[in-house]
Structures are given as C-alpha cells and as structure tokens.
Scaffold this active site. Structure first.
Site, PDB file in Angstrom:
ATOM      1  N   LYS A 168     -27.778 -33.407   0.993  1.00 28.44           N
ATOM      2  CA  LYS A 168     -28.918 -33.337   1.910  1.00 28.44           C
ATOM      3  C   LYS A 168     -30.350 -33.347   0.726  1.00 28.44           C
ATOM      4  CE  LYS A 168     -30.846 -28.702   2.469  1.00 28.44           C
ATOM      5  NZ  LYS A 168     -32.116 -28.576   1.808  1.00 28.44           N
ATOM      6  N   ASN A 169     -30.058 -32.444  -0.530  1.00 27.59           N
ATOM      7  CA  ASN A 169     -31.165 -32.513  -1.430  1.00 27.59           C
ATOM      8  C   ASN A 169     -31.223 -33.794  -2.109  1.00 27.59           C
ATOM      9  OD1 ASN A 169     -31.671 -30.032  -0.586  1.00 27.59           O
ATOM     10  ND2 ASN A 169     -30.890 -28.773  -2.345  1.00 27.59           N
ATOM     11  N   ARG A 199     -39.127 -27.803   3.285  1.00 26.91           N
ATOM     12  CA  ARG A 199     -39.916 -27.677   1.925  1.00 26.91           C
ATOM     13  C   ARG A 199     -40.025 -29.070   1.310  1.00 26.91           C
ATOM     14  NH1 ARG A 199     -42.522 -24.629  -1.865  1.00 26.91           N
ATOM     15  NH2 ARG A 199     -41.867 -25.283  -4.116  1.00 26.91           N
ATOM     16  N   CYS A 220     -36.842 -22.414   3.464  1.00 24.58           N
ATOM     17  CA  CYS A 220     -36.079 -21.404   3.481  1.00 24.58           C
ATOM     18  C   CYS A 220     -37.283 -20.265   2.934  1.00 24.58           C
ATOM     19  CB  CYS A 220     -34.878 -21.387   3.038  1.00 24.58           C
ATOM     20  SG  CYS A 220     -33.781 -22.074   3.964  1.00 24.58           S
ATOM     21  N   ARG A 272     -42.284 -19.371  -3.459  1.00 27.97           N
ATOM     22  CA  ARG A 272     -42.096 -20.923  -3.601  1.00 27.97           C
ATOM     23  C   ARG A 272     -43.433 -21.833  -3.521  1.00 27.97           C
ATOM     24  NH1 ARG A 272     -37.087 -23.037  -0.089  1.00 27.97           N
ATOM     25  NH2 ARG A 272     -36.905 -24.420  -1.598  1.00 27.97           N
ATOM     26  N   PRO A 273     -44.315 -21.536  -4.559  1.00 27.99           N
ATOM     27  CA  PRO A 273     -45.601 -22.127  -4.685  1.00 27.99           C
ATOM     28  C   PRO A 273     -45.294 -23.698  -4.933  1.00 27.99           C
ATOM     29  CG  PRO A 273     -45.186 -20.903  -6.509  1.00 27.99           C
ATOM     30  CD  PRO A 273     -44.001 -20.615  -5.774  1.00 27.99           C
ATOM     31  N   ASP A 331     -47.365 -25.064  -7.209  1.00 25.33           N
ATOM     32  CA  ASP A 331     -48.445 -25.218  -8.411  1.00 25.33           C
ATOM     33  C   ASP A 331     -48.288 -25.981  -9.685  1.00 25.33           C
ATOM     34  OD1 ASP A 331     -46.451 -23.007  -8.787  1.00 25.33           O
ATOM     35  OD2 ASP A 331     -47.598 -22.343 -10.527  1.00 25.33           O
ATOM     36  N   LEU A 332     -46.635 -26.016  -9.830  1.00 24.77           N
ATOM     37  CA  LEU A 332     -46.360 -27.036 -10.942  1.00 24.77           C
ATOM     38  C   LEU A 332     -46.635 -28.438 -10.542  1.00 24.77           C
ATOM     39  CD1 LEU A 332     -43.187 -24.993 -11.717  1.00 24.77           C
ATOM     40  CD2 LEU A 332     -45.206 -25.223 -12.986  1.00 24.77           C
ATOM     41  N   ASP A 365     -28.240 -22.264  -4.884  1.00 20.95           N
ATOM     42  CA  ASP A 365     -27.657 -22.804  -3.681  1.00 20.95           C
ATOM     43  C   ASP A 365     -26.272 -22.185  -3.100  1.00 20.95           C
ATOM     44  OD1 ASP A 365     -30.444 -23.501  -2.894  1.00 20.95           O
ATOM     45  OD2 ASP A 365     -29.831 -25.727  -3.068  1.00 20.95           O
ATOM     46  N   VAL A 380     -33.524 -17.753 -10.252  1.00 17.43           N
ATOM     47  CA  VAL A 380     -34.160 -18.914  -9.608  1.00 17.43           C
ATOM     48  C   VAL A 380     -35.053 -18.493  -8.720  1.00 17.43           C
ATOM     49  CG1 VAL A 380     -34.198 -21.251  -8.956  1.00 17.43           C
ATOM     50  CG2 VAL A 380     -32.465 -20.701 -10.342  1.00 17.43           C
ATOM     51  N   ARG A 395     -29.826 -26.857   9.535  1.00 16.54           N
ATOM     52  CA  ARG A 395     -30.813 -27.606   8.584  1.00 16.54           C
ATOM     53  C   ARG A 395     -30.134 -28.289   7.441  1.00 16.54           C
ATOM     54  NH1 ARG A 395     -34.597 -24.371   5.503  1.00 16.54           N
ATOM     55  NH2 ARG A 395     -34.491 -26.459   4.469  1.00 16.54           N
TER      56      ARG A 395
HETATM   57  C1  UD1 Z   1     -34.694 -27.449  -4.467  1.00 15.83           C
HETATM   58  C2  UD1 Z   1     -33.680 -27.665  -3.232  1.00 15.83           C
HETATM   59  C3  UD1 Z   1     -33.086 -26.052  -3.115  1.00 15.83           C
HETATM   60  C4  UD1 Z   1     -32.665 -25.385  -4.299  1.00 15.83           C
HETATM   61  C5  UD1 Z   1     -33.679 -25.300  -5.534  1.00 15.83           C
HETATM   62  C6  UD1 Z   1     -33.225 -24.893  -6.842  1.00 15.83           C
HETATM   63  C7  UD1 Z   1     -34.495 -29.597  -2.282  1.00 15.83           C
HETATM   64  C8  UD1 Z   1     -34.955 -29.975  -1.025  1.00 15.83           C
HETATM   65  N1  UD1 Z   1     -34.405 -28.114  -2.293  1.00 15.83           N
HETATM   66  O1  UD1 Z   1     -35.767 -26.796  -4.054  1.00 15.83           O
HETATM   67  O2  UD1 Z   1     -32.086 -26.346  -2.312  1.00 15.83           O
HETATM   68  O3  UD1 Z   1     -32.426 -24.171  -4.284  1.00 15.83           O
HETATM   69  O4  UD1 Z   1     -34.073 -26.765  -5.747  1.00 15.83           O
HETATM   70  O5  UD1 Z   1     -32.335 -25.539  -7.376  1.00 15.83           O
HETATM   71  O6  UD1 Z   1     -33.883 -30.121  -3.029  1.00 15.83           O
HETATM   72  N2  UD1 Z   1     -41.671 -23.094  -8.390  1.00 15.83           N
HETATM   73  C9  UD1 Z   1     -43.111 -22.588  -8.946  1.00 15.83           C
HETATM   74  N3  UD1 Z   1     -43.951 -23.622  -8.673  1.00 15.83           N
HETATM   75  C10 UD1 Z   1     -43.829 -24.901  -8.243  1.00 15.83           C
HETATM   76  C11 UD1 Z   1     -42.414 -25.105  -7.851  1.00 15.83           C
HETATM   77  C12 UD1 Z   1     -41.438 -24.152  -7.972  1.00 15.83           C
HETATM   78  O7  UD1 Z   1     -43.170 -21.365  -9.112  1.00 15.83           O
HETATM   79  O8  UD1 Z   1     -44.758 -25.835  -8.179  1.00 15.83           O
HETATM   80  C13 UD1 Z   1     -40.634 -22.073  -8.576  1.00 15.83           C
HETATM   81  C14 UD1 Z   1     -39.911 -21.632  -7.272  1.00 15.83           C
HETATM   82  O9  UD1 Z   1     -40.788 -20.590  -6.543  1.00 15.83           O
HETATM   83  C15 UD1 Z   1     -38.643 -21.076  -7.457  1.00 15.83           C
HETATM   84  C16 UD1 Z   1     -38.204 -22.064  -8.992  1.00 15.83           C
HETATM   85  O10 UD1 Z   1     -39.486 -22.611  -9.445  1.00 15.83           O
HETATM   86  O11 UD1 Z   1     -38.637 -19.717  -7.939  1.00 15.83           O
HETATM   87  C17 UD1 Z   1     -37.379 -23.129  -8.656  1.00 15.83           C
HETATM   88  O12 UD1 Z   1     -37.862 -24.119  -7.431  1.00 15.83           O
HETATM   89  P1  UD1 Z   1     -37.732 -25.685  -7.353  1.00 15.83           P
HETATM   90  O13 UD1 Z   1     -36.791 -26.095  -8.502  1.00 15.83           O
HETATM   91  O14 UD1 Z   1     -38.876 -26.330  -7.461  1.00 15.83           O
HETATM   92  O15 UD1 Z   1     -36.904 -25.455  -5.975  1.00 15.83           O
HETATM   93  P2  UD1 Z   1     -37.201 -26.852  -4.803  1.00 15.83           P
HETATM   94  O16 UD1 Z   1     -37.480 -27.936  -5.280  1.00 15.83           O
HETATM   95  O17 UD1 Z   1     -38.184 -26.085  -3.855  1.00 15.83           O
END
Ligand code: UD1
Length: 418
Positions: free
Chosen positions: A22-23, A94, A118, A123-124, A126-127, A306, A328, A398
């Site tokens: 999926k991811n 997401r 989820c 889950r911002p 900002d990055l 996950d 995480v 999902r």
């Molecule tokens: C992806 C996966 C999800 C998995 C996660 C971590 C998909 C569709 N989803 O989610 O299943 O649980 O990786 O392996 O591939 N963060 C920030 N700012 C940002 C982006 C992220 O602070 O701009 C934080 C998030 O809040 C979280 C951490 O970074 O605490 C990891 O998030 P991220 O690796 O971005 O996960 P996703 O890509 O959302």
C-alpha cells in the site's frame, strides 16, 4: 457499518500470499502525474486507499484504469486540471498530499486540502512545505487548503529535521523536473522510498542514493511512461507473522522480501518462534513457547511503527513482560484500550507501554481505532477465548485487501457482517 466477527479456531496453518505494498503504490501512482505518457503498475492491491487516490486523480482529469483481477493499473495524466473532488475525499488518506510535489513540478501550481489519514498523531506537513519553499515554491495556507506555486523550481539542498517518509517522497517527486540538482539529507530510507526512486528512474529521472540518508536528484527536462511492479507489503507480511505467532501456528508467507521484514523477523526470532527464509517465502513456526521481547519503533531499518500494534498482540499472550516504546507517532496507543477489553494486561506512560503476557485473551466487542490497530485486534481475536466483534472495520479495509479471506485460508473463522 460492517464488522468482523472472529471465532477462535486453533493454530493457523498453511500458505498465504502477501499483496503489493500500500505505502509503495500510493506514491508511485502520484509519480505518474509527472508525465503525459501512459504508465503501467503491476501488483496493485485492490484496497480502499488505492480507490480513494484513484478517485482523486480522476477528479483532476487523469485517466486511471484498474484491472483489479490482475492487479494492473494504467494511468495517463495527459493533462492535469484542478480537482473538483470534495474536501472529504482528500481528507480520507494521508497520501493525498503526495500529489502536491508532482503536480507542482509538472504544471507550476497546485491547490490541495490538508491531508487526512489515521489519527495517530498531529501529522503536520511542515517538512514537505519547508522543502518546497527551499526549491523556490511559494506556499499559501488558508481556508483549509495549501496552495503551492512554482514555475521555475530550482535544485537545492534540503535537510529534513526528521526522516519523514512522505516528505522525502514528495520532495523527490518535486525535484525530478527541477533545474539543477537537489540533495535531500536525513532522508527516509524505507523500502517504499527505494521503490519510488526505481520507478522515477524508469521514467527517465536521475535519482541516486535512495535507501540511504542522502538522496541526490538531478533534474531532467521531461519524463516518459514506464512499467513497474510494486514491492510486497511488508506490513501485511508482519501481520501474518504475528497471526502465526499468536495462534502458535505454522504459516508460510509467499511474496516476501526478507530484507524489508528483517526488523520484525528479528523480534519474532527473539521470542523463540522459528523463522525460515527461503527465496521469496518465509515460514513462521510458533508451535513452541512464545517469549516476550522489547520494541522501540524507529525509522527504517528500525522496527516499523506500523507493526507496533500488531506485535503488541503477540506480547499480550507471550511469556513474561515486554516493553514497547513508540518514537515515531505521539498518539499510537489507541489499540491499548481495546486490547484491555479483551483482557490484556498493558500499562502505558506517555510513549511507553509495558505488556505483561496473560495466558489467554477473551473475546469482546471492540472497535478498530485506526488501520493497524484494527489489524492487531483481528490478530488477537484469532487466539482469544470466545468470539470477538470488531467494529469500524473500514479502517482495516483502507490497508488490507481480503484479510478475512486470506486468514480463512489458514484456518481462521472470520465473518464479515454488513
Ligand atoms: C508513512 C506511512 C505510514 C507510516 C509512516 C512512518 C504512507 C502512506 N504512510 O506516513 O504508514 O506509519 O510513514 O513509517 O506511506 N512529520 C512532521 N512533519 C512533516 C511530516 C512528518 O512532523 O511534515 C512527523 C509525523 O508527525 C510523524 C513522523 O514525522 O511523527 C513520521 O511521519 P512520516 O514519516 O512523514 O509518515 P507519513 O509519510 O505520514
């Protein structure tokens, strides 16, 4: 509202095949927006998130054909228009935000609602946004939308404060058509990032270093259509591994990339369960005692967040005490309350959970609070005493296709009730 009704039916035995990831497939679908030629993706899992992203792409005038039986998807983004899809559709997943990078790179602008997914943390994005700004894009956030404009994107150096999977993917896709080279430091190194980079390179991009913490993307003029088979779903594999362990069964899982599941396999082995690797299959034999272990979730190659809930199910009935530290996401223990309803002995304090193994869990009426939490409940229910009713299973659907049917092939008794 549909629910799963699970009756315990002894140890799981037999062979099951994992679907495509999926991811991995979601960002690859988004990458197809980078070219006006047709792309073909194989091993596409027919699950809810894929259908939602398909609908979002169609709302942008993109042609998407999904042959579910053969798991082949063709995408032709000849032209891209602004989406007329409802906010609620974008908020369902997401990964909807992953259209931002490629669409902006291709057309110079994009306006998307804030993404959903989820509710396992704030889950911002900002990055992602900081990276886009570094490349020269202009960002406006108002009325629930993020508008990104950038006609002449320039290659740049980006340091991610955290190795975010989504930000790495979005920025990689934004950078492939940039002028000059982009370097992403502290990049995520998950297998899904490597798969996306492989697909981008098949389209004519120049991406090197994917799988390490430094990815270099040399911008090219344009990309062309490509064909690609998606990697196996390592989280689905982990779910079957846990189901075998919890029921003290003997299960062979096919379509596995062992390198991707090494962190989970290491924990399973630590518990005394036998893991036999053989090409693209693994056999999990849990007929002996299952002992507790500790887990700390981390970005790849650490233990995947996950699989945290799913492995908590193993600890719930393992011998001894296990500790889980979730580093995480800040709100990823929602399954604890549900597992406790089934008799699990779990104490949480902030990001740590201490799980005291009990002899048996008991069936109860529980609710899937998010995708992997739901999977953990199914796994637990397989070996509980009495029947379990799991509500809100749309969360589970999902990210899993036919999880009930696949487990039933291993001897489980699961009924989906509408
Ligand atoms: C992806 C996966 C999800 C998995 C996660 C971590 C998909 C569709 N989803 O989610 O299943 O649980 O990786 O392996 O591939 N963060 C920030 N700012 C940002 C982006 C992220 O602070 O701009 C934080 C998030 O809040 C979280 C951490 O970074 O605490 C990891 O998030 P991220 O690796 O971005 O996960 P996703 O890509 O959302």
């Amino acid at each position: 509202m549909s629910l799963f009704y699970v009756k315990p039916n002894g140890p799981l035995r037999g062979t099951v095949t994992a679907s495509g990831s999926k991811n991995a497939v979601l960002p690859i679908m988004c990458a197809c927006l980078l070219t006006d030629e047709i792309c073909e993706i194989y091993s596409v899992p027919p699950l809810l998130d894929v259908y939602v992203l398909k609908e979002i792409m169609e709302s942008m005038g993109v042609w998407v054909q999904f042959d579910e039986k053969n798991e082949v998807m063709k995408i032709h983004a000849k032209r891209i228009s602004s989406s007329d899809a409802k906010h609620t559709l974008w908020e369902k997943i997401r990964a909807s935000f992953l259209v931002a990078g490629p669409v902006c790179a291709r057309t110079g602008k994009v306006k998307v609602p804030f993404p959903g997914g989820c509710k396992i943390g704030s889950r911002p994005v900002d990055l992602h946004i900081k990276g886009f700004e570094n490349m020269g894009m202009k960002i406006r956030q108002e009325f629930g939308f993020i508008e990104i404009k950038g006609r002449k994107l320039k290659g740049t150096e980006i340091y991610l404060d955290f190795p975010s999977v989504g930000a790495t993917e979005n920025l990689m896709m934004a950078a492939v058509l940039c002028e000059g080279a982009t370097v992403i430091e502290n990049a995520a190194s998950e297998p899904e990032i490597v798969d996306l980079a492989k697909f981008l390179n098949k389209m004519g991009a120049s991406v090197t270093g994917a799988g390490s913490t430094k990815i270099v993307i040399k911008g090219v003029e344009s990309l062309h259509g490509a064909k690609h088979r998606v990697i196996p779903d390592r989280i689905e594999v982990g779910t079957f591994m846990a189901a075998a362990a919890v029921t003290r069964g003997d299960v062979t899982i096919k379509n596995v990339c062992f390198e991707h599941i090494r962190p989970a396999a290491a924990k399973i082995e630590e518990s005394g369960v036998i893991v036999e690797e053989s090409g693209k299959s693994i056999r999990i034999n849990a007929e002996r005692e299952v002992r507790s272990f500790d887990i700390k979730t981390l970005p790849f190659p650490g233990f995947p967040t996950d699989m945290q809930a799913i492995f908590m199910s193993i600890l719930s009935t393992a011998k001894g005490t296990g500790m889980i530290t979730e580093t995480v996401f800040e709100n990823r223990f929602m399954h604890v309350a549900e597992l406790k309803k089934m008799g699990a002995d779990i104490k949480t304090d902030g990001r740590t959970a201490v799980v005291e193994g009990v002899k048996k869990l008991s069936g109860a009426k529980v609710r899937a609070t998010d995708l992997r939490a739901g999977a953990a409940l199914i796994v637990s229910a397989l070996a509980a005493e009495g029947d379990t009713e799991i509500g809100d299973i749309y969360h589970i659907e999902r990210g899993y296709c036919d999880i009930d049917k696949k487990l039933m092939m291993l001897g489980a008794e699961i009924e989906k009730r509408d």
